[in-house]
Design an enzyme around this catalytic site. Structure first.
Site, PDB file in Angstrom:
ATOM      1  CB  SER A 161      -0.889  -0.008   1.259  1.00 14.13           C
ATOM      2  OG  SER A 161      -1.477   1.248   1.455  1.00 14.13           O
ATOM      3  CE1 TYR A 172      -3.202  -0.006   5.638  1.00 17.19           C
ATOM      4  CE2 TYR A 172      -3.572  -2.350   5.937  1.00 17.19           C
ATOM      5  CZ  TYR A 172      -3.358  -1.256   5.104  1.00 17.19           C
ATOM      6  OH  TYR A 172      -3.330  -1.446   3.753  1.00 17.19           O
ATOM      7  CE  LYS A 195      -1.374  -4.089   3.415  1.00 18.72           C
ATOM      8  NZ  LYS A 195      -1.665  -5.371   2.763  1.00 18.72           N
TER       9      LYS A 195
END
Ligand code: WQD
Length: 339
Positions: free
Chosen positions: A124, A148, A152
């Site tokens: 992302s 979050y 990643k």
């Protein structure tokens, strides 16, 4: 190729599954269906004309994952599975770290045991962190400002380390900017469970009457209209980027490659609101609200590397994204049916 698509019943996974099948691959879906509905599978089968094998599985369970790979004869993995709500991750860091990192450790271990060398990973633009320049380029340093985003960043690091330990691996890290839109048929699309965090599903739910208005998070950003800008890309272009990356893994000599998947063009919140109102023919009432913590003014890609190395360009326009989202939402006001 026979491809395992983890999280294949999700928004991006389902659209990518259709394009993989259209490109001649055989797809097996593994998903715990914690954030999606089994009814997606029937729609995928009718849209693709293929029967799609699926496994309801907790991929953090190493033994179950190993059994899946033992009988799967997979030639590649496209790894979408994971939790992805920024706000939720701040409230539940342990669940995010154990789930998202656990999934990837378990899948990578099974790949090593069963000699599967090709992996496309769903990363992302969030890994560029809060202070990145724009347009974002792949060599930029990575960081995050929420659990979050850290999952990643950490998963990318795990994958780079695996590529050093085993140079025969072929791994693609795909950094998505803001995926929106839906398949032209309107039969599949983004169906967030509960209150959506993202702009586009909120606009769609307001237009279809499920919500009253949009809170515009900040109108004092240093941008032309004062609202934050993002690089929205059509999920069908994004799915095509996965097919292109998979093909490239068969040619590249690099164990790990990183590509931005974005249009390179920023669009502001207010521009998206008016584009969606035009596409849906519905009023989108807005209310001014404070900035959302962690949001940045501008995020958009330099897509040159994916264009040069994958031959990939995001072709669809903002109006396509809004029209296709509206077709999905107006045909499915409450999202996918339960079963
Ligand atoms: C877009 C713009 C908001 C809702 C996040 C994750 C990222 C990725 C995509 C997973 C921002 C504004 C939004 C609202 C608003 N997810 N907005 N009112 O924040 O760019 O990225 O989703 O990979 O990791 O960080 O996307 O859709 O949440 O917001 O004004 O009610 O819309 O402030 O400027 P974002 P978004």
């Amino acid at each position: 190729m026979r491809i395992l698509v983890t999280g294949g019943s999700g928004y991006i996974g389902s659209h990518t599954t259709l394009q993989l099948i259209a490109a001649g691959h055989e797809v097996v879906i593994a998903d715990n269906f914690s954030r999606s509905k089994l009814s997606v599978l029937g729609r995928l089968e009718s849209l693709s004309g293929a029967s799609i094998k699926h496994h309801v599985i907790d991929l953090t369970d190493q033994e179950a994952t190993d059994r899946l790979f033992a009988q799967g004869a997979f030639e590649a993995v496209i790894h979408f599975a994971g939790l992805k709500a920024v706000g939720e991750s701040v409230a539940m860091p342990l669940e995010y770290y154990s789930n998202n990192l656990g999934l990837t450790l378990s899948v990578l271990t099974a790949m090593r045991t069963h000699g599967v060398k090709k992996l496309v990973f769903s990363s992302s633009a969030t890994v560029y962190g809060e202070h990145a320049q724009v347009p974002m380029q792949e060599p930029f340093p990575t960081s995050a400002n929420n659990p979050y985003g850290w999952t990643k960043v950490m998963q990318e690091q795990m994958l780079r380390d695996v590529g050093v330990a085993d140079p025969s691996m072929r791994i693609a890290l795909l950094r998505y900017f803001n995926p929106v839109g839906a398949h032209k048929s309107g039969m599949i699309g983004e169906d967030p469970q509960g209150v959506p965090n993202n702009l586009m599903p909120l606009l769609a739910q307001i237009a279809v009457g499920r919500r009253e208005f949009l809170s515009v998070y900040g109108k004092d950003y240093p941008t032309p209209d004062g609202t934050a800008r993002r690089d929205y890309l059509h999920v069908e272009d994004l799915a095509a980027g996965h097919v292109a990356a998979l093909n490239r893994l068969g040619e590249t000599q690099e164990p790990v490659s990183t590509w931005n998947l974005g249009t390179g063009t920023p669009t502001s919140v207010l521009e998206m609101v008016s584009a969606f109102a035009a596409a849906s023919g519905r009023e989108i009432p807005t209310v001014d609200a404070p900035r959302r913590p962690g949001d940045i003014a501008d995020s958009f890609a330099d897509p040159a590397k994916a264009q040069a190395e994958l031959g990939w360009v995001a072709a669809r326009t903002i109006d396509d994204m809004c029209a296709d989202t509206w077709r999905w939402q107006s045909q499915n006001p409450d999202g996918f049916p339960e079963a």
